[in-house]
Design an enzyme around this catalytic site. Sequence first.
Site, mmCIF file in Angstrom:
data_model
loop_
_atom_site.group_PDB
_atom_site.id
_atom_site.type_symbol
_atom_site.label_atom_id
_atom_site.label_comp_id
_atom_site.label_asym_id
_atom_site.label_seq_id
_atom_site.Cartn_x
_atom_site.Cartn_y
_atom_site.Cartn_z
ATOM 1 N N GLU A 1 -46.837 0.666 24.150
ATOM 2 C CA GLU A 1 -46.016 0.983 25.321
ATOM 3 C C GLU A 1 -46.448 0.166 26.537
ATOM 4 O OE1 GLU A 1 -43.297 2.510 25.539
ATOM 5 O OE2 GLU A 1 -43.241 3.375 23.540
ATOM 6 N N ASP B 1 -36.841 4.328 29.677
ATOM 7 C CA ASP B 1 -37.078 2.910 29.936
ATOM 8 C C ASP B 1 -35.735 2.241 30.224
ATOM 9 O OD1 ASP B 1 -35.785 2.699 27.502
ATOM 10 O OD2 ASP B 1 -37.331 1.458 26.550
ATOM 11 N N TYR C 1 -43.537 6.718 33.132
ATOM 12 C CA TYR C 1 -42.908 6.324 31.881
ATOM 13 C C TYR C 1 -43.900 6.336 30.720
ATOM 14 C CZ TYR C 1 -41.413 3.552 28.011
ATOM 15 O OH TYR C 1 -41.172 3.151 26.725
#
Length: 363
Positions: free
Chosen positions: A49, A150, A132
């Site tokens: 990520e 996202d 996020y």
Amino acid sequence: MTSTTLTAPTARLLLNWYDRHHRDLPWRVSPPMAARGIKAEPYHVWLSEVMLQQTTVPAVKPYFTNFLARWPTVRDLADAPSEDVMAAWAGLGYYARARNLKKCAEAVTRDHGGIFPDTEEALKALPGIGDYTAAAVAAIAFNRQAAVMDGNIERVISRLYAISTALPAAKPLMKQKVALLTPADRPGDFAQAMMDLGATICTPKRPACALCPFNGSCDALRLHDPEHFPVKADRKTKPVRHGAAFVAVTADGAILLRRRIESGLLGGMTEVPTTGWTARLDGETSPDAAPFPAGWEPCGTITHVFTHFELRLSIYRVAIPSPIQADNGWWEPVTNLDSQALPTVMKKAITAAIPLAFKHSKE
């Protein structure tokens, strides 16, 4: 299609699609893998990520594989020399991510015994983890009902509900919609399904609406204008900054390099000597600013676009018989350049002065 024929979107519609059409990615536990009892590895989820922020999946895959080969666990990454981590990251861009990656690995190892915390709030307390990433790791690695959003998910949600507010002002409403859709069961798969849908079906241009599991629920499709969404605010023109970079090479093929300070743009990365340009200020552009007096020859100008500005560097080259002492610098053989933490802009500068430099470094 009229507004009366629309059905409410549900997580089940998307998860059924994901079970059949998910992407196989090196960091992902796919539905068939999960059915065999394989669990997501938090270290892999977090690493991927962080790498995927503002970077494409094809670009990330080799970096992810290389990192895992060199540092199989978060403890290994925490113990790695910072210079090695920065060198392995070179080319992925946004280098503050690499600095924070190392700090986060150290914090997980030092403060959590090498085990990632499993809640959004605890994850956000770690270096470099924002809203996020915390939501993504919580959902995908720990099955928490976290609203993950996202760029791909923003696009899907903005079209699904025809959100007319421009980004970034629309983000709170988008996140609210995502939170309402995210199921308590399989929230990680739901997040990854939304990402896959945006990457493969609900694409920025020419979305394949006929194949979308939400095509009976999509307001943008009803309006016959999916590509209008998400609405974006008018872009500001990026300022242009100027500076100079100096490539000194010895008769036996060594190049003068130095390390940038840890803080700020490209912090901790390797560079050829350059002038004091920043995102807000120009640097010197003449050979008078070179690291030592010599017959510096111009080699043209290179351009590199950062997030908030465009940089134009005048490139100068000099050939000298043997290394000379230089402040905060060292002489590196051209054959070793690929092992250095050189950001893309510095590779461009070196290539302008020595066109085959990186070809030689691979031989």
